[in-house]
Design a protein around this motif. Structure first.
Motif, short mmCIF file in Angstrom:
data_model
loop_
_atom_site.label_atom_id
_atom_site.label_comp_id
_atom_site.label_asym_id
_atom_site.label_seq_id
_atom_site.Cartn_x
_atom_site.Cartn_y
_atom_site.Cartn_z
N ARG A 90 26.58 -35.87 -26.73
CA ARG A 90 26.94 -35.56 -25.36
C ARG A 90 28.41 -35.88 -25.11
N PHE A 112 21.59 -38.76 -13.39
CA PHE A 112 21.70 -37.40 -12.88
C PHE A 112 21.72 -37.36 -11.35
N LYS A 130 18.79 -33.36 -12.63
CA LYS A 130 17.90 -32.47 -13.39
C LYS A 130 16.71 -33.20 -13.98
N ASP A 159 31.07 -33.39 -23.42
CA ASP A 159 31.72 -33.77 -22.16
C ASP A 159 33.23 -33.69 -22.29
N ASN A 212 28.32 -26.73 -24.92
CA ASN A 212 27.09 -27.44 -24.59
C ASN A 212 25.90 -27.06 -25.47
N PHE A 271 19.98 -27.12 -14.40
CA PHE A 271 20.99 -27.45 -15.43
C PHE A 271 22.38 -27.03 -14.96
N ARG A 300 25.89 -20.59 -21.52
CA ARG A 300 25.83 -20.77 -20.08
C ARG A 300 25.43 -19.48 -19.38
N ASP A 339 25.61 -13.89 -18.55
CA ASP A 339 25.32 -14.89 -19.57
C ASP A 339 26.59 -15.07 -20.39
N LEU A 340 26.97 -16.33 -20.61
CA LEU A 340 28.14 -16.61 -21.45
C LEU A 340 27.59 -17.27 -22.71
N ILE A 341 27.28 -16.43 -23.69
CA ILE A 341 26.63 -16.94 -24.89
C ILE A 341 27.66 -17.32 -25.92
N ARG A 345 24.83 -22.38 -15.08
CA ARG A 345 23.79 -23.20 -15.67
C ARG A 345 24.01 -23.35 -17.16
N GLU A 346 23.68 -24.49 -17.68
CA GLU A 346 23.73 -24.66 -19.13
C GLU A 346 22.37 -24.26 -19.67
N LEU A 362 24.67 -32.93 -16.65
CA LEU A 362 25.72 -33.87 -17.03
C LEU A 362 27.14 -33.48 -16.64
N ARG A 363 27.46 -32.23 -16.88
CA ARG A 363 28.87 -31.84 -16.75
C ARG A 363 29.22 -31.26 -15.38
#
Lengths: 321, 263
Positions: free
Chosen positions: A238, B48, B131, A242, A248, B156, B177, A191-193, B171-172, B192-193
Motif C-alpha cells: 500500500r 477509512f 469502505k 500511496d 493501485n 472504493f 480505476r 474505465d482507466l485500465i 473508483r479503484e 485509502l487514496r
C-alpha cells in the motif's frame, strides 16, 4: 467433486465476472465453492455477456447459464444490476448467491442481499455446510466460523481458497434474462485500465513484490527484470501505491488483493500485518530486507538479510543462466 | 419504495459521515477461549472513517458542503470518535448508543438500517463512509445503506467531485480505476487514496469536548438490529512453519530451486 450430504434442497447462483471477454479465473473457483451446496446456475452480464455465457456453459458443474445484456447492465453498475439479480433470485428460488471476491462483487452482492433483508458474508474461505462458512477478520488474524440464519445465503468467495472448476465438460443451456430500461441514478463515465504485459497478480504462480525499500518508481524495474524469467506477476504494498510508485491494481493486502501464489518473493517490504494479510497463504515465501528485525522475516520460509539493490539483480542473473 | 429526493434548500449541501470506533490497526489481535481478546486494547477511529471525515471537512472548506454531521453506532465509549470528528470540523455529532453486550454482535446490516433510519430524518445529500472497518473486514455497510435508501453508490472512492446535484466518483477497481457519476443523494465509500487525513490540533480537541452530542439509544429507533449470523467459532490462523535465514543470494536460489522446488 463432492457435495455435502446436506445438499438436498440447495440451489446456487454464481454471479460471473469477466475481463476483456474472458471469465475471470476466480469465478471458476466460486463455481466450485457453490457446487458444494447444490446445482449451480451461472449468471453473466456486461458488454461481454454473450461470450461469457458461452464459456460458462462449458464449465464443469454449471447446469444452467442466465445471461443479461443490454445498455442498462453493460457497464456493471450495481444500481442497475442489483434489481436484475433480485428478480432472478426470486424467480428461480436460489438458496445461495455467490460471486468471487473482487471489487465488482463487493460492490454488488451487499446491494442485492439488503433487498432481501439478508446479511452478506464477505470473503468466504471455506464452506462447512449449507449455512456455515469460514471467513477472516482483523486483517486475517481471526478465523471466524459463522452460521447464517438467512433463508438465502449471500456471499463473496475468496478465489484462492477453492479449486477452479474445469472449463470443459459442461453443457449448460443458456437462457436470456430480460432487463428493464436503466434506472439512471448512476452513469458510467469511463474505465482507466492499467495496461500490463505481465501475468495477472491474483492467479500468477509466482509473484515478486516490492515495498518502500525500492525507494522510487524507477527502481521497480529491478522487480520487472526479476519477474520476466520467472513469468511472474509484480505486486506492491500500500505504501508504494500511496506514494505513486505503482498503480493501485498492484496492491496486495488487507484492503487490496489477496494472493496465494506458489512462490512469493518480497523485496524491501517490512511485512506489516495489513500486507501479510493479503499474501500469507502463499506456499513459499522468500523475503529480502536489510533490516534483520523486519516483521516480514517471521512469515518467511527463506529470509535474506541484505540489500535488495544487490540481491535482486543477482538473483535475476542466476535465473537467466 | 424509495424516498423521494428533495434537494436541500438552494446552496445547502448536507453531508453525513459514518464513523466507527475499532481496535487500532497496529494491535496484534489474539484469540483465546473462543473469544477475540479486545479488553484493554488500544481503540481508534477506523482508518477509512478518518479518510471519510477528512473528505467531508474538505468539502466544507471548499464551501461545497454547508453542514457536516458525524454519526457513530457503538458503545458509550465510542463518543471518543465523535469528539475527534468535531475537533476536525464536523458541525454536529449523533451517537446511537449500543449496549456493550449487543455491540459484540452488531452486524453491518443492522448498522446500515440504523443509518437508513437517520437518512429519513436528516435527509443528507451525501453519505461518506469508510469502505471497510478493519475489525470485521466486511466492507459492506456503504453498499447495504445505499441499497436500503435506494441511492447510487460510489465504492472504493479515490476521488470525488461534487457539482450540479451529482457526484463524480473515481473508483479503484481490480484492473485499474473507473469513473462514475451519481445523482444525489448518494453513498460514497472512502478508500485509502481519497485523501490524507489531518490530525486534529489540541485546541480543537479541547473545544470539541464541550460540544453537545445528540445521544440516542439504539432500541428507541424502531429498527431491527438482531444479528443474522451466529459466530460458531473464532480462532487464530494456523501458524506457518518457521523459516530459515539464508546468507547469500546463491543460497536463496539454491533453496528455492532444490529444496522448495519452486524455481
Amino acid at each position: 467433486m463432492f457435495r455435502l450430504s446436506s445438499l438436498s434442497l440447495g440451489k446456487a447462483l454464481v454471479i460471473a465476472e469477466t475481463l476483456e471477454g474472458k471469465i475471470v479465473p476466480a469465478t471458476l473457483a466460486a463455481i466450485t465453492a457453490a457446487s458444494k451446496v447444490g446445482p449451480v446456475t451461472a449468471f453473466a452480464s456486461g458488454k461481454d455477456a454473450a461470450a461469457a455465457a458461452e464459456q460458462l456453459s462449458k464449465v464443469a458443474g454449471v447446469e444452467q447459464v442466465l445471461v443479461a445484456s443490454g445498455d442498462a447492465v453493460a457497464t456493471g453498475l450495481p444500481e442497475e444490476l442489483a434489481p436484475v439479480v433480485k428478480t432472478i433470485v426470486e424467480k428461480n428460488g436460489f438458496t445461495h448467491v455467490f460471486a468471487a471476491t473482487s471489487a465488482f462483487s463487493k460492490n454488488l452482492i451487499p446491494r442485492v442481499a439488503v433487498k432481501f433483508d439478508m446479511m452478506p458474508i464477505a470473503d468466504i474461505t471455506s464452506i462447512q455446510s449449507e449455512d456455515t462458512f469460514v471467513r477472516h477478520a482483523y486483517a486475517g488474524n481471526v478465523v471466524s466460523t459463522v452460521k447464517s440464519a438467512d433463508a438465502i445465503k449471500f456471499g463473496t468467495v475468496r478465489g484462492t481458497s477453492f479449486e477452479r472448476a474445469a472449463t470443459t465438460g459442461g453443457n449448460a443451456a443458456i437462457v436470456a434474462v430480460e432487463c428493464s430500461a436503466a434506472l439512471g441514478k448512476s452513469k458510467w463515465i469511463e474505465d482507466l485500465i492499467a495496461k500490463s504485459d505481465k501475468p495477472d497478480l491474483t492467479t500468477a504462480a509466482i509473484v515478486v513484490a516490492g515495498g518502500r525499500g525500492l525507494k522510487n518508481a524507477e527502481n521497480f524495474k529491478l522487480l520487472d527484470e526479476l519477474a520476466a524469467p520467472l513469468k511472474a506477476a509484480v505486486g506492491a504494498t500500500r505504501a508504494v501505491v500511496d506514494a505513486g510508485f505503482c498503480p493501485n491494481d498492484m496492491q496486495v493486502g488487507q484492503t487490496g488483493k489477496t494472493i496465494a501464489p506458489t512462490l512469493y518473493i518480497g523485496a524491501g517490504i517490512s511485512g506489516a500485518i495489513q500486507h501479510v494479510a493479503g499474501m500469507k497463504e502463499s506456499k513459499v515465501i522468500a523475503v529480502i530486507n536489510t533490516d534483520a528485525d523486519a516483521p516480514f522475516f517471521q512469515v518467511a520460509d527463506y529470509g535474506l538479510v541484505g540489500d535488495l539493490f544487490e540481491a535482486v539483480p543477482a538473483l535475476t542473473k542466476l535465473l537467466k543462466n | 419504495m424509495s424516498l423521494m429526493y428533495r434537494p436541500t434548500a438552494a446552496q445547502q449541501m448536507k453531508v453525513v459521515v459514518g464513523v466507527k470506533r475499532v481496535v487500532d490497526y497496529s494491535v496484534k489481535i489474539r484469540v483465546k477461549d473462543n473469544k477475540v481478546q479486545t479488553d484493554n486494547v488500544k481503540m481508534s477511529v477506523n482508518p477509512f472513517c478518518e479518510i471519510a471525515l477528512e473528505e467531508a471537512v474538505r468539502l466544507k472548506e471548499k464551501k461545497i458542503a454547508t453542514e457536516v454531521i458525524a454519526v457513530t453506532v457503538g458503545v458509550k465509549k465510542a463518543d471518543d470518535v465523535l469528539r475527534t470528528a468535531m475537533a476536525l470540523g464536523c458541525d454536529k455529532a449523533i451517537h446511537i448508543v449500543v449496549p456493550d453486550a449487543e455491540a459484540a454482535t452488531l452486524e453491518p446490516l443492522a448498522v446500515a438500517k440504523v443509518l437508513a433510519k437517520l437518512h429519513e430524518e436528516l435527509k443528507p445529500d451525501l453519505w461518506i463512509l469508510g469502505k471497510q472497518a478493519v475489525d470485521g473486514d466486511f466492507g459492506s455497510t456503504p453498499q447495504l445503506l445505499a441499497g436500503l435508501i435506494d441511492a447510487p453508490q460510489g465504492t472504493f472512492a479515490s476521488e470525488i467531485a461534487v457539482a450540479d446535484g451529482k457526484v463524480k466518483v473515481t473508483r479503484e477497481i481490480d484492473a485499474g480505476r473507473q469513473v462514475v457519476e451519481l445523482n444525489l443523494p448518494a453513498v460514497v465509500a472512502a478508500d485509502l487514496r481519497l485523501n490524507q487525513p489531518r490530525f486534529p490540533n489540541l485546541q480543537s480537541i479541547m473545544k470539541a469536548r464541550k460540544k453537545p452530542v445528540d445521544t440516542r439509544a439504539i432500541d428507541k429507533l424502531g429498527v431491527d438490529t438482531k444479528p443474522h449470523l451466529a459466530t460458531v467459532k473464532v480462532e487464530e490462523p494456523a501458524a506457518r512453519k518457521a523459516g530459515i535465514k539464508v546468507k547469500t543470494v546463491e543460497e536463496l536460489f539454491d533453496k528455492l530451486r532444490n529444496e522448495a522446488k519452486v524455481l
